[in-house]
Design a protein around this motif. Sequence first.
Motif, mmCIF file in Angstrom:
data_model
loop_
_atom_site.group_PDB
_atom_site.id
_atom_site.type_symbol
_atom_site.label_atom_id
_atom_site.label_comp_id
_atom_site.label_asym_id
_atom_site.label_seq_id
_atom_site.Cartn_x
_atom_site.Cartn_y
_atom_site.Cartn_z
ATOM 1 N N TRP A 106 -6.012 72.262 -3.336
ATOM 2 C CA TRP A 106 -6.857 72.449 -2.155
ATOM 3 C C TRP A 106 -7.764 71.242 -1.958
ATOM 4 N N ARG A 120 -7.797 68.843 1.323
ATOM 5 C CA ARG A 120 -8.992 68.745 2.168
ATOM 6 C C ARG A 120 -9.593 67.343 2.113
ATOM 7 N N HIS A 121 -9.592 66.730 0.931
ATOM 8 C CA HIS A 121 -10.138 65.371 0.807
ATOM 9 C C HIS A 121 -9.392 64.415 1.730
ATOM 10 N N HIS A 122 -8.098 64.628 1.869
ATOM 11 C CA HIS A 122 -7.288 63.733 2.698
ATOM 12 C C HIS A 122 -7.157 64.235 4.127
ATOM 13 N N GLY A 123 -7.840 65.301 4.452
ATOM 14 C CA GLY A 123 -7.807 65.804 5.825
ATOM 15 C C GLY A 123 -6.411 66.241 6.253
ATOM 16 N N ILE A 124 -5.627 66.711 5.285
ATOM 17 C CA ILE A 124 -4.261 67.166 5.600
ATOM 18 C C ILE A 124 -4.352 68.603 6.121
ATOM 19 N N ALA A 125 -3.797 68.814 7.310
ATOM 20 C CA ALA A 125 -3.923 70.138 7.934
ATOM 21 C C ALA A 125 -3.230 71.198 7.083
ATOM 22 N N ALA A 139 -1.695 59.200 1.626
ATOM 23 C CA ALA A 139 -2.818 59.652 0.783
ATOM 24 C C ALA A 139 -2.906 58.839 -0.514
ATOM 25 N N ALA A 157 -15.087 67.702 0.215
ATOM 26 C CA ALA A 157 -14.098 68.764 -0.063
ATOM 27 C C ALA A 157 -14.588 69.689 -1.188
ATOM 28 N N GLU A 204 -17.290 71.853 0.219
ATOM 29 C CA GLU A 204 -16.728 72.865 1.115
ATOM 30 C C GLU A 204 -16.151 74.037 0.310
#
Length: 222
Positions: A19, A23-28, A81, A200, A203
């Motif tokens: 996770w 999230r760190h890489h902004g991957i949907a 990434a 991330a 969050e």
Amino acid sequence: MLTLVIDNKAYSSWSLRPWVFLRHHGIALTEVRVPLYVGDYKARIAAYSAAARVPVLVDGEITVWESLAILEYLCERVPAARGWPADAAARAHARAISAEMHSGFPSLRQHLSMNMRKVYTWREWPPEVVMDIARVESSWAECRRSFAGAGSGNAGPFLFGAFTAADAMYSPVVWRLHGYSAPVSAATRAYLDAMLALPAMREWQAGAQAEAEVLAQFERET
Ligand SMILES: N[C@@H](CCC(=O)N[C@@H](CS)C(=O)NCC(=O)O)C(=O)O
């Protein structure tokens, strides 16, 4: 769109690993949270993976389980990434410490279960836990000394300079050392602080705080 099946953010060290990378890489991603021990939770997880454990990643027809295998898959799936270090020696080392994390540190896991809603002033340090922590600290120091920092071309505060899958693998240990107030070196503390400052990680922690479930086996007195 990728789907990641996870359980409680407060307690699931395994779920945190992929996770935080995503999230760190902004991957949907579509997040499916199946809280532990609630209703038919086991059947709900088994609907995604016959292993009936989280995390599980679903990418169309492809299903991947086991946190390390999921990270390996993501590194291939999202090459931008740069999930593993570019340098072959650093990459081999990153994979080795990730495998060591995946299969090792039993005392750390047993005695310091992850609880991302709590920071304890912990005073119980069995020798086997002290040994696990010493190994984690020396391993992190070796990564930084050999593969990160000024002159290495890998600027950044993480194990290999930039954030990699190895940092994601150790993210639950970061919280464990912080959350039990482990007496660590200044260098380890700097790494913990860098990891804890990641948006991330923050969050995930906020998600843990917002959860309603309380599982006694993961809670401590002090
Ligand atoms: N080695 C696995 C471990 C997975 C695992 O044990 N997950 C726990 C997360 S709390 C689980 O699914 N537990 C479900 C259960 O105990 O029924 C991985 O790396 O993904």
